[in-house]
Write an enzyme that holds these catalytic residues in place. Structure first.
Site, PDB file in Angstrom:
ATOM      1  N   TYR A  48     -12.684   6.150  -8.496  1.00 22.48           N
ATOM      2  CA  TYR A  48     -11.795   5.241  -7.769  1.00 22.48           C
ATOM      3  C   TYR A  48     -12.638   4.278  -6.943  1.00 22.48           C
ATOM      4  CZ  TYR A  48      -8.167   3.754  -4.424  1.00 22.48           C
ATOM      5  OH  TYR A  48      -7.299   3.026  -3.655  1.00 22.48           O
ATOM      6  N   ASP A 102     -20.975   3.230  -5.858  1.00 19.97           N
ATOM      7  CA  ASP A 102     -19.904   3.194  -4.873  1.00 19.97           C
ATOM      8  C   ASP A 102     -20.089   4.393  -3.951  1.00 19.97           C
ATOM      9  OD1 ASP A 102     -17.623   3.463  -3.381  1.00 19.97           O
ATOM     10  OD2 ASP A 102     -16.235   3.034  -5.022  1.00 19.97           O
ATOM     11  N   LYS A 122     -15.513   3.779   4.868  1.00 23.60           N
ATOM     12  CA  LYS A 122     -15.268   5.072   5.510  1.00 23.60           C
ATOM     13  C   LYS A 122     -16.231   5.355   6.684  1.00 23.60           C
ATOM     14  CE  LYS A 122     -12.356   6.522   1.857  1.00 23.60           C
ATOM     15  NZ  LYS A 122     -12.353   6.505   0.419  1.00 23.60           N
TER      16      LYS A 122
END
Ligand SMILES: *Cc1c(COP(=O)(O)O)cnc(C)c1O
Length: 427
Positions: free
Chosen positions: A144, A239, A267
């Site tokens: 994702y 990522d 994050k």
């Protein structure tokens, strides 16, 4: 456990917010429940509006590595707040944050700040395409990279939970340049590279997959990708929105000793405020406007308040270097989970790395998206609600990773293991 207030708020939310939430997986749909509304958090705990206390293993889906309302973060935010929250002009904190990321992650020579992981992924693809002059990208099933049109193909996280890997509203032409490979299957990538020689701009992946549940890369997989990309002139994009500053201060790439061309973050680097970033090799990053021709911009990018959240968080992490300790805690929890599952006769697979861990109710090792889909999702749903009733807040989906913070105490972990044993016997 009484959840009257949450239930009422959820009804009210559904009137004006689609599905009652601002990000799909929060709705607790896949565990067949309704979401808890949170009133506050402190350290390892969160509290819902009905006054119930939970040991939190979601940590805002990753950012809260120092726990909630960490004093250093709070005071840095308060100090910044009083001086104005946004100017749309450069501020010194942005340089410091970029310097800290570059120092922590060797492959990152230059960095651009954005507002979310999704935005970072979108920008990194544009840069990779601009730099190479090629259109195609390879992504992995179950990885994702945010709600980015060309990457919403067999994406994990909420898209996987809700069974809408290909979302309506994404034109087929937007994903025609997106090629699908299998995680932990180098051959699947080699085949794509052969079929699309000189056409692939980038291979993008989560070096430690965290959005189809947690799946670690097998020995040689990341190295194989690096070699392939070198041979074919393809940019390797890691990522690390989830794994960055989470599995190690230098991210998964430092742990595995692989140097990607570009990396994206989010994050933890915002410490609970909206920050994303993309960065990497200087010659590539110099393509980004205004240094170069690849356009990328954002009104609130590098926002002083958000940057302060990141700076305070990274400063504590750099000083404490808690990763060995976090890793011991997550591997202890996983061992407890396995022991409990064995005695209950329930098949389980666990993974952990630094402050990140996960488990699947599955007989067989889980190496990729298909394996994750084959795990026992119904068992997870029942199990989730039993954990919640015992005050343990797990991610409300079988396809998410779990996180601990520096504030999770031995007692928290013991209580979690006990709840796990109890919940397994009951499902
Ligand atoms: C969360 C996540 C994203 C998206 O970040 P947002 O801040 O939610 O846009 C991208 N990639 C990975 C690996 C993630 O875990």
């Amino acid at each position: 456990m009484q959840i009257t207030q949450s239930t009422q708020l959820f009804s009210r939310a559904q009137q004006k917010i689609p599905g009652g939430v601002n990000s799909p997986v929060r709705a607790f749909k896949s565990v067949k429940m309704t979401p808890l509304f949170i009133s506050h958090g402190s350290g390892s705990k969160i509290y819902d509006v009905d006054g119930n206390e939970y040991i939190d293993y979601v940590g805002s889906w990753g950012p809260m590595i120092l726990g909630h309302a960490h004093p250093d973060v709070v005071s840095k935010l308060e100090e910044t707040l009083r001086n104005g929250t946004s100017f749309g002009a450069p501020t010194e904190g942005e340089i410091t944050l970029a310097e800290m990321v570059c120092e922590a992650v060797q492959s990152v020579e230059m960095l651009r700040l954005v507002n979310s992981g999704s935005e970072a992924a979108m920008a990194a693809l544009r840069v990779a395409r601009g730099y190479t002059g090629r259109d195609k990208i390879v992504k992995f099933e179950g990885c994702y990279h945010g709600s980015v049109d060309p990457l919403l193909v067999k994406a994990g996280s909420g898209a996987m939970t809700l069974g809408i890997p290909d979302s309506p509203g994404v034109p087929a032409s937007f994903v025609e340049h997106t090629l699908q490979a299998k995680f932990n299957d180098l051959e699947s990538v080699i085949k794509l590279a052969e079929e699309n020689s000189q056409e692939i701009a980038a291979v993008i992946l989560e070096p430690v997959a965290g959005n189809m549940g947690m799946i670690t890369p097998e020995h040689g997989f990341l190295k194989g990708l690096r070699d392939l990309c070198d041979r074919e002139g393809i940019l390797l994009v890691f990522d690390e929105v989830m794994s960055g500053f989470r599995v190690d201060y230098g991210g998964a790439q430092t742990l595995f000793g692989i140097v990607p061309d570009l990396s994206i973050f989010g994050k933890v680097i915002g410490g609970g405020l909206p920050v994303g970033a993309f960065g990497g090799r200087q010659d590539i990053m110099l393509c980004v406007a205004p240094a170069g021709p690849v356009y990328q911009a954002g009104t609130l990018s590098g926002n002083p308040l958000a940057v302060a959240g990141g700076l305070a968080t990274l400063s504590v992490l750099k000083e404490q270097n808690p990763y060995a300790d976090l890793g011991q805690k997550t591997s202890w929890l996983c061992a407890e989970f396995r022991a409990a599952a064995e005695s209950a006769g329930v098949p389980i697979q666990t993974q952990s790395m630094g402050g990140m861990f996960g488990f699947f109710f599955s007989e067989n090792p889980v190496r990729n998206y298909q394996d994750a889909l084959n795990s026992d999702v119904d068992r997870f749903a029942g199990f989730f609600s039993k954990m919640l009733r015992q005050g343990i807040y797990l991610a409300p989906s079988a396809f998410e990773s779990l996180f601990i913070s520096t504030e999770h105490s031995e007692e928290d972990l013991e209580r979690t293991a006990a709840a796990f044993r109890e919940a397994l016997h009951a499902v």
